[in-house]
Motif scaffolding. Sequence first.
Motif, PDB file in Angstrom:
ATOM      1  N   ILE A 137       0.885  -1.222  -0.072  1.00 38.80           N
ATOM      2  CA  ILE A 137      -0.042   0.063   0.103  1.00 38.80           C
ATOM      3  C   ILE A 137       1.051   1.325   0.198  1.00 38.80           C
ATOM      4  CG2 ILE A 137      -1.715   1.487   1.348  1.00 38.80           C
ATOM      5  CD1 ILE A 137      -2.897  -1.283   2.210  1.00 38.80           C
ATOM      6  N   ARG A 138       1.737   1.378   0.872  1.00 39.10           N
ATOM      7  CA  ARG A 138       2.884   2.418   0.849  1.00 39.10           C
ATOM      8  C   ARG A 138       3.549   2.484  -0.485  1.00 39.10           C
ATOM      9  NH1 ARG A 138       3.939   0.675   6.366  1.00 39.10           N
ATOM     10  NH2 ARG A 138       5.739  -0.542   5.543  1.00 39.10           N
ATOM     11  N   ALA A 139       3.846   1.556  -1.138  1.00 39.53           N
ATOM     12  CA  ALA A 139       4.667   1.615  -2.321  1.00 39.53           C
ATOM     13  C   ALA A 139       3.622   2.118  -3.505  1.00 39.53           C
ATOM     14  CB  ALA A 139       4.808   0.365  -2.795  1.00 39.53           C
ATOM     15  N   LEU A 140       2.300   1.945  -3.591  1.00 40.48           N
ATOM     16  CA  LEU A 140       1.374   2.425  -4.506  1.00 40.48           C
ATOM     17  C   LEU A 140       0.971   3.704  -4.201  1.00 40.48           C
ATOM     18  CD1 LEU A 140      -1.018  -0.647  -4.620  1.00 40.48           C
ATOM     19  CD2 LEU A 140       0.130   0.174  -6.529  1.00 40.48           C
ATOM     20  N   GLY A 141       1.151   4.216  -2.750  1.00 37.16           N
ATOM     21  CA  GLY A 141       0.833   5.559  -2.440  1.00 37.16           C
ATOM     22  C   GLY A 141       2.036   6.407  -2.899  1.00 37.16           C
ATOM     23  N   ALA A 142       3.351   5.751  -2.974  1.00 40.14           N
ATOM     24  CA  ALA A 142       4.224   6.592  -3.517  1.00 40.14           C
ATOM     25  C   ALA A 142       4.289   6.839  -5.045  1.00 40.14           C
ATOM     26  CB  ALA A 142       5.605   6.110  -2.922  1.00 40.14           C
ATOM     27  N   ARG A 162      -5.445  14.039 -19.832  1.00 42.97           N
ATOM     28  CA  ARG A 162      -6.572  13.223 -19.350  1.00 42.97           C
ATOM     29  C   ARG A 162      -6.064  11.822 -19.044  1.00 42.97           C
ATOM     30  NH1 ARG A 162     -12.581  12.612 -22.459  1.00 42.97           N
ATOM     31  NH2 ARG A 162     -11.043  11.440 -23.913  1.00 42.97           N
ATOM     32  N   TRP A 163      -5.122  11.106 -19.960  1.00 41.66           N
ATOM     33  CA  TRP A 163      -4.799   9.748 -19.778  1.00 41.66           C
ATOM     34  C   TRP A 163      -4.106   9.820 -18.510  1.00 41.66           C
ATOM     35  CZ3 TRP A 163      -5.777   5.848 -23.071  1.00 41.66           C
ATOM     36  CH2 TRP A 163      -6.478   6.344 -24.229  1.00 41.66           C
ATOM     37  N   VAL A 164      -3.140  10.713 -17.960  1.00 38.22           N
ATOM     38  CA  VAL A 164      -2.779  10.697 -16.921  1.00 38.22           C
ATOM     39  C   VAL A 164      -3.578  10.848 -15.549  1.00 38.22           C
ATOM     40  CG1 VAL A 164      -1.043  11.945 -15.245  1.00 38.22           C
ATOM     41  CG2 VAL A 164      -0.643  11.946 -17.680  1.00 38.22           C
ATOM     42  N   TRP A 165      -4.640  11.421 -15.776  1.00 35.43           N
ATOM     43  CA  TRP A 165      -5.734  11.555 -14.570  1.00 35.43           C
ATOM     44  C   TRP A 165      -6.371  10.205 -14.699  1.00 35.43           C
ATOM     45  CZ3 TRP A 165      -4.022  14.346 -11.165  1.00 35.43           C
ATOM     46  CH2 TRP A 165      -3.631  15.682 -11.394  1.00 35.43           C
ATOM     47  N   THR A 166      -6.512   9.443 -15.850  1.00 31.43           N
ATOM     48  CA  THR A 166      -7.418   7.979 -15.629  1.00 31.43           C
ATOM     49  C   THR A 166      -6.459   6.966 -15.164  1.00 31.43           C
ATOM     50  OG1 THR A 166      -8.458   8.716 -17.978  1.00 31.43           O
ATOM     51  CG2 THR A 166      -8.461   6.409 -17.190  1.00 31.43           C
ATOM     52  N   GLY A 167      -5.013   7.185 -15.290  1.00 31.50           N
ATOM     53  CA  GLY A 167      -4.359   6.392 -14.795  1.00 31.50           C
ATOM     54  C   GLY A 167      -4.250   6.556 -13.167  1.00 31.50           C
ATOM     55  N   ILE A 168      -4.251   7.879 -12.644  1.00 34.07           N
ATOM     56  CA  ILE A 168      -4.344   8.159 -11.169  1.00 34.07           C
ATOM     57  C   ILE A 168      -5.547   7.445 -10.589  1.00 34.07           C
ATOM     58  CG2 ILE A 168      -4.677   9.897  -9.456  1.00 34.07           C
ATOM     59  CD1 ILE A 168      -2.870  11.546 -11.191  1.00 34.07           C
ATOM     60  N   GLY A 169      -6.806   7.751 -11.526  1.00 30.56           N
ATOM     61  CA  GLY A 169      -8.189   7.014 -10.786  1.00 30.56           C
ATOM     62  C   GLY A 169      -7.985   5.501 -10.771  1.00 30.56           C
ATOM     63  N   ALA A 170      -7.254   4.999 -11.944  1.00 26.95           N
ATOM     64  CA  ALA A 170      -7.175   3.465 -11.781  1.00 26.95           C
ATOM     65  C   ALA A 170      -6.488   3.067 -10.346  1.00 26.95           C
ATOM     66  CB  ALA A 170      -6.592   3.016 -12.951  1.00 26.95           C
ATOM     67  N   ALA A 210      -8.132   1.658  -2.835  1.00 28.82           N
ATOM     68  CA  ALA A 210      -9.246   1.154  -2.168  1.00 28.82           C
ATOM     69  C   ALA A 210      -9.650  -0.150  -2.192  1.00 28.82           C
ATOM     70  CB  ALA A 210     -10.313   2.018  -2.986  1.00 28.82           C
ATOM     71  N   GLY A 211      -9.467  -0.758  -3.237  1.00 25.76           N
ATOM     72  CA  GLY A 211      -9.702  -2.272  -3.274  1.00 25.76           C
ATOM     73  C   GLY A 211      -8.777  -3.115  -2.159  1.00 25.76           C
ATOM     74  N   ILE A 212      -7.511  -2.647  -2.049  1.00 24.67           N
ATOM     75  CA  ILE A 212      -6.727  -3.415  -1.326  1.00 24.67           C
ATOM     76  C   ILE A 212      -6.811  -2.970   0.176  1.00 24.67           C
ATOM     77  CG2 ILE A 212      -4.230  -3.340  -0.806  1.00 24.67           C
ATOM     78  CD1 ILE A 212      -3.496  -2.927  -3.455  1.00 24.67           C
ATOM     79  N   GLY A 213      -7.300  -1.755   0.417  1.00 25.02           N
ATOM     80  CA  GLY A 213      -7.669  -1.270   1.787  1.00 25.02           C
ATOM     81  C   GLY A 213      -8.943  -1.978   2.396  1.00 25.02           C
ATOM     82  N   GLY A 214     -10.028  -2.019   1.278  1.00 23.39           N
ATOM     83  CA  GLY A 214     -11.047  -2.673   1.672  1.00 23.39           C
ATOM     84  C   GLY A 214     -10.967  -3.929   2.237  1.00 23.39           C
ATOM     85  N   TYR A 215     -10.287  -4.709   1.398  1.00 15.47           N
ATOM     86  CA  TYR A 215      -9.810  -6.224   1.534  1.00 15.47           C
ATOM     87  C   TYR A 215      -9.182  -6.439   2.778  1.00 15.47           C
ATOM     88  CZ  TYR A 215      -7.781 -10.830   1.301  1.00 15.47           C
ATOM     89  OH  TYR A 215      -7.346 -12.038   1.513  1.00 15.47           O
TER      90      TYR A 215
END
Length: 264
Positions: free
Chosen positions: A4-9, A229-237, A243-248
């Motif tokens: 999670i920390r790696a993905l956040g960075a 917009r491609w960059v912000w789409t990647g950020i959204g993904a 969110a999925g990892i945190g929920g799990y």
Amino acid sequence: MRAIRALGAALLMLGLSAAPAAADTPTASPSGDSSAPTQAGTSFRTATEIEQGQRATANGSTGDYLYWSFPADAGQRPTVHATVKLPEQHTTQTWQVDVYDGLRRRQACQWGAQTRTVGAEAASVDLTCVLRTVRAWSEPWANDPLPGTYYIRLTVVSLSNADLGLPVDAAVQVDSKDIGGAAAVDGSLAEPLVPGIAVTAKKDDDDRGAVLSDIEPDGGWASGWWSDRWVWTGIGAILAALAGIGGYALTRGSGRPSHVPPGV
């Protein structure tokens, strides 16, 4: 948690890299450009070609139509500036600057003093036309600005007969802001609206035949295939993955049903 920390960075670094792309950055205006045109055309077909950022000048007479052309690509919001130096002796005059696209459709100005009237005491008149953002694609019936050649027409629209034919000095310059993903659309033109490009016979990749306009944006025509917009789409993904990892992690529990007795 390390994942999670790696993905956040990674998300933080991606957001920082996208920030400059999303900013509205004016096109740089070269100073002392000896290649800037010093004359204007008298019709659409003879319009003098200028690059964005160039300050073009021309001598003319009141009553003349002065024409220039410039390229504008998808995502840009061009601003046309025009200045007319008037003769020492003149009466009240009204000047106007108009902008047309590659299909010679008059484009409306979002804001700016497109038409201005000055009195006999004025030494010059300044005009501005801020166009709408150029779209990569539009419906055939719409009048949206599209990538291609744009024409500037500068002329006096009201004057007395005594002022007709008096010499004037004109200067025009076009600057643009890159609007980025906020103006992105799903689609693009097959070719920019450049005069002559639709009637040429494409022999091979290196020979496109005669085109009536040689100007194009720095780096070529983007045709709307890339935007931030491609960059912000990647950020959204990435946010969705976090969110999925945190929920799990919060809901997985001990892995044993609560009604099973210990030791079973």
